[in-house]
Design a protein around this motif. Structure first.
Motif, PDB file in Angstrom:
ATOM      1  N   LEU A 141       3.188  21.828   4.828  1.00  0.00           N
ATOM      2  CA  LEU A 141       3.439  23.154   5.385  1.00  0.00           C
ATOM      3  C   LEU A 141       4.934  23.448   5.417  1.00  0.00           C
ATOM      4  O   LEU A 141       5.728  22.600   5.818  1.00  0.00           O
ATOM      5  N   LEU A 142       5.288  24.646   5.007  1.00  0.00           N
ATOM      6  CA  LEU A 142       6.664  25.112   5.058  1.00  0.00           C
ATOM      7  C   LEU A 142       6.694  26.362   5.925  1.00  0.00           C
ATOM      8  O   LEU A 142       6.028  27.355   5.616  1.00  0.00           O
ATOM      9  N   SER A 143       7.445  26.300   7.020  1.00  0.00           N
ATOM     10  CA  SER A 143       7.510  27.455   7.921  1.00  0.00           C
ATOM     11  C   SER A 143       8.592  28.418   7.444  1.00  0.00           C
ATOM     12  O   SER A 143       9.442  28.073   6.624  1.00  0.00           O
ATOM     13  N   PHE A 144       8.546  29.634   7.983  1.00  0.00           N
ATOM     14  CA  PHE A 144       9.525  30.647   7.599  1.00  0.00           C
ATOM     15  C   PHE A 144      10.943  30.256   7.996  1.00  0.00           C
ATOM     16  O   PHE A 144      11.897  30.716   7.382  1.00  0.00           O
ATOM     17  N   ASP A 145      11.097  29.395   8.992  1.00  0.00           N
ATOM     18  CA  ASP A 145      12.443  28.970   9.394  1.00  0.00           C
ATOM     19  C   ASP A 145      12.936  27.765   8.593  1.00  0.00           C
ATOM     20  O   ASP A 145      13.990  27.204   8.873  1.00  0.00           O
ATOM     21  N   GLY A 146      12.158  27.360   7.569  1.00  0.00           N
ATOM     22  CA  GLY A 146      12.596  26.301   6.661  1.00  0.00           C
ATOM     23  C   GLY A 146      12.130  24.907   7.042  1.00  0.00           C
ATOM     24  O   GLY A 146      12.351  23.957   6.294  1.00  0.00           O
TER      25      GLY A 146
ATOM     26  N   THR B  57       3.737  30.324   8.918  1.00  0.00           N
ATOM     27  CA  THR B  57       3.757  29.473   7.731  1.00  0.00           C
ATOM     28  C   THR B  57       4.009  30.295   6.482  1.00  0.00           C
ATOM     29  O   THR B  57       3.270  31.218   6.160  1.00  0.00           O
ATOM     30  N   GLN B  58       5.063  29.908   5.778  1.00  0.00           N
ATOM     31  CA  GLN B  58       5.439  30.575   4.528  1.00  0.00           C
ATOM     32  C   GLN B  58       4.600  30.068   3.365  1.00  0.00           C
ATOM     33  O   GLN B  58       4.176  30.829   2.508  1.00  0.00           O
ATOM     34  N   GLU B  59       4.362  28.755   3.341  1.00  0.00           N
ATOM     35  CA  GLU B  59       3.619  28.144   2.241  1.00  0.00           C
ATOM     36  C   GLU B  59       2.827  26.972   2.783  1.00  0.00           C
ATOM     37  O   GLU B  59       3.293  26.245   3.653  1.00  0.00           O
ATOM     38  N   ILE B  60       1.620  26.807   2.271  1.00  0.00           N
ATOM     39  CA  ILE B  60       0.792  25.670   2.656  1.00  0.00           C
ATOM     40  C   ILE B  60       0.097  25.134   1.422  1.00  0.00           C
ATOM     41  O   ILE B  60      -0.426  25.898   0.612  1.00  0.00           O
ATOM     42  N   ASN B  61       0.160  23.832   1.266  1.00  0.00           N
ATOM     43  CA  ASN B  61      -0.533  23.163   0.171  1.00  0.00           C
ATOM     44  C   ASN B  61      -1.428  22.096   0.785  1.00  0.00           C
ATOM     45  O   ASN B  61      -0.964  21.271   1.573  1.00  0.00           O
ATOM     46  N   ILE B  62      -2.693  22.115   0.423  1.00  0.00           N
ATOM     47  CA  ILE B  62      -3.657  21.149   0.915  1.00  0.00           C
ATOM     48  C   ILE B  62      -4.172  20.345  -0.275  1.00  0.00           C
ATOM     49  O   ILE B  62      -4.576  20.928  -1.288  1.00  0.00           O
ATOM     50  N   VAL B  63      -4.150  19.046  -0.163  1.00  0.00           N
ATOM     51  CA  VAL B  63      -4.705  18.168  -1.186  1.00  0.00           C
ATOM     52  C   VAL B  63      -5.821  17.371  -0.521  1.00  0.00           C
ATOM     53  O   VAL B  63      -5.561  16.557   0.368  1.00  0.00           O
ATOM     54  N   VAL B  64      -7.055  17.644  -0.920  1.00  0.00           N
ATOM     55  CA  VAL B  64      -8.196  16.907  -0.392  1.00  0.00           C
ATOM     56  C   VAL B  64      -8.273  15.574  -1.129  1.00  0.00           C
ATOM     57  O   VAL B  64      -8.351  15.534  -2.357  1.00  0.00           O
ATOM     58  N   LEU B  65      -8.246  14.494  -0.368  1.00  0.00           N
ATOM     59  CA  LEU B  65      -8.253  13.159  -0.946  1.00  0.00           C
ATOM     60  C   LEU B  65      -9.655  12.567  -0.983  1.00  0.00           C
ATOM     61  O   LEU B  65     -10.018  11.894  -1.949  1.00  0.00           O
TER      62      LEU B  65
END
Length: 150
Positions: free
Chosen positions: A81-86, A56-64
């Protein structure tokens, strides 16, 4: 007491510590997780998190939503989630958990829904769109149909 956000930050985002060390902070020794009907133990969980962290290149979590009553914990979040392969995956996750006497997760049961990222959240690289739509990874505005409960 741990929370999903604290655990996720250490397990997936904090590369200054190992997954094992992060798990020791947030996951009980007798931990079990059931995700979409399939049970895994602590070792399998750590292996999956290690793989996810490395892919995983980038992860953003929004707790609702989040609530704790005694040793019972429940939470709902959006994970982007954004993986390294796009590849990009957006999930809505419902979490029901039991905490041990140290406040770590002992048992977690999750139901995960895959969402269409183009409908739910703006592209990760669209900073201007995020600002225009009041999007912030730490804000419930990322998923405008809900409100954050404190």
């Amino acid at each position: 007491m741990t929370t999903f956000r604290k655990a996720t930050a250490d397990l997936l985002e904090n590369h200054d510590i190992s997954v094992e060390e992060a798990a020791d902070r947030h996951i009980a020794p007798d931990f079990r997780q059931r995700m979409n009907g399939i049970w895994i133990d602590r070792r399998e969980f750590i292996d999956r998190i290690t793989e996810l962290r490395s892919n995983t290149q980038e992860i953003n979590i929004v707790v609702l939503d989040e609530m704790t009553v005694g040793d019972q914990y429940c939470e709902r979040h959006i994970g982007d989630l954004l993986s390294f392969d796009g590849r990009r995956e957006v999930l809505e996750v419902y979490v029901f958990a039991v905490l041990d006497s140290d406040g770590r997760f002992k048992r977690v049961e999750e139901v995960t829904l895959t969402l269409n990222p183009d409908v739910v959240m703006p592209p990760m690289d669209a900073a201007d769109d995020r600002e225009a739509n009041s999007y912030s990874p730490a804000s419930p505005m990322a998923y405008p149909h809900t409100a954050l409960m404190s």
